[in-house]
Design a protein around this motif. Structure first.
Motif: not given
Ligand code: ADP
Ligand code: MG
Length: 396
Positions: A336-357
């Motif tokens: 949720r922190t990563a998502a909030a920072l992404t929404r605010e535009g300070t972070l580019v966030s990329v994730a992958g992996g079956g369980d991660t998704v």
């Protein structure tokens, strides 16, 4: 650089009426001919629709299951034509044994699914004869299946050498996202690597220490690193035989100026089960009969502060046994922190992996990351720094 559909559409002779082979990932969960998760069909749609709308005869190539080079009627792609048709809201045909004559009489603007590529023994061996035969069906080749790009098969690699080759829209989006995240990222870059075992992600860890500024280690694999540093991890999932390897990774990180973050508080329980009795302790206070199932609140807070200083994040692997609440807490909070920072535009966030998704969706932030890859094996190989053959063949 690779060519995209924009380049294909700019072809001076146009694509109207011309056959185009399009490799898609249609390997969807299917029960009794009914698709139970249409994520991959939806991902295939933009490329298929765009080419058909420009008048191409779209020929869809895909594999399904593991027929091992033999015809297996239970793994035919014929039902997929119907599934695609209902997702796309337009007619989708099927051709079991196509030849150029059958393709010639197709309507311009039509979409036709071809039979499971893995029915052909030459598919997996990248047999030049099969490649030539398939290539003779069409004038152009589009690869839209990043998730299969770590395999050098006829439909994922061989065809790119025989026909003018282009990345489809889904492939293009995936490659651009991954490039931004790790090939040419804005620094500082953080990587979260979690999940169950160090052994399954050794190459990922080794590659990342030379690439990122902060390596955040969580999940079961953090236990192996803690144990390697002399911490008693009780009955935790831990690969004690990898202590030397873990220490070598820590040394390499040190030399590369990569800060490794291991948790200093953890959530422990005596049983691996949802709602098991648990407590949060300093890593040095794990009892002999306790196992670490998540990282603690203090660690999560420190990691959130790290992410706030970063511009780029790549994430593979949950921080705890997230399928068993409350051991999903750290994963959910940091996601949720990563998502909030992404929404605010300070972070580019990329994730992958079956369980991660699954974990990000469980946290309700699957749509808030800059990019979430569902590619599994191909995503992990990309995180290992491996040049994927299907992608390499597009870079010509
Ligand atoms: P991905 O599929 O995203 O690559 P992995 O398959 O490597 O991720 O890891 C996911 C698994 O790791 C989950 O099933 C989760 O329960 C497990 N896991 C995470 N932390 C722990 C832990 N501390 N102890 C045991 N298993 C864990
Ligand atoms: Mg997994």
């Amino acid at each position: 650089m690779f060519k995209t559909i924009d380049d294909l559409l700019a072809d001076p002779h146009g694509i109207a009426g011309k056959p185009v082979l399009v490799r898609e990932d249609l390997n969807v969960p299917m029960h009794d001919g009914v698709v139970s998760d249409d994520t991959r069909l939806l991902a295939a749609m933009p490329t298929l629709a765009e080419l058909a709308d420009h008048g191409a005869k779209v020929l869809v190539l895909a594999h399904f299951g593991r027929p091992d080079g033999k015809v297996d009627p239970a793994l035919s792609l014929q039902p997929m034509a119907g599934a695609l048709a209902s997702v796309m809201g337009r007619h989708v045909g099927f051709l079991g044994a196509p030849d150029r004559h059958a393709v010639d009489i197709l309507e311009p603007g039509s979409i036709t699914v071809l039979e499971n590529t893995r029915f052909y023994p030459g598919e997996k061996t990248n047999d030049p004869a099969l490649a030539k035969q398939m290539a003779s069906l069409a004038d152009f080749y589009v690869n839209d299946a990043f998730s299969a790009a770590h395999r050098a098969h006829v439909s994922t690699e061989g065809l790119a050498h025989l026909l003018p080759a282009f990345a489809g829209r889904a492939m293009e989006a995936e490659l651009k996202a991954l490039e931004i995240a790790l090939d040419q990222p804005e620094h500082p870059v953080a990587a979260v690597v979690g999940g169950s075992k160090v052994s399954s992600k050794l190459d990922v860890l080794t590659h990342l220490v030379g690439k990122v500024d902060h390596l955040i280690i969580g999940g079961g694999m953090a236990n192996t690193f803690l144990a390697a540093r002399g911490v008693d991890v009780g009955t935790s999932l831990c690969e004690h035989d990898l202590a030397e390897t873990a220490n070598a990774i820590l040394d390499a990180a040190d030399k590369a100026n990569c800060t490794v973050h291991l948790p200093y508080d953890v959530v422990v329980a005596k049983t691996f089960a949802a709602h098991a009795d648990h407590r949060t302790v300093n890593v040095h206070e794990v009892a002999a009969d306790e196992m670490i199932l998540d990282i603690g609140d203090a660690a999560v807070e420190a990691l959130s502060d790290v992410l706030k200083t970063c511009r780029t994040l790549v994430w593979n692997g949950p921080l705890g046994a997230f399928e068993y609440p409350p051991f999903d807490r750290a994963t959910v909070a940091l996601a949720r922190t990563a998502a909030a920072l992404t929404r605010e535009g300070t972070l580019v966030s990329v994730a992958g992996g079956g369980d991660t998704v699954a974990a990000l969706n469980h946290a309700g932030v699957g749509d808030d990351f800059s990019y979430v890859s569902t590619a599994g094996g191909a995503f992990l190989e990309w995180m290992e720094g491996i040049e994927l053959p299907g992608v390499k063949a597009l870079h010509r």
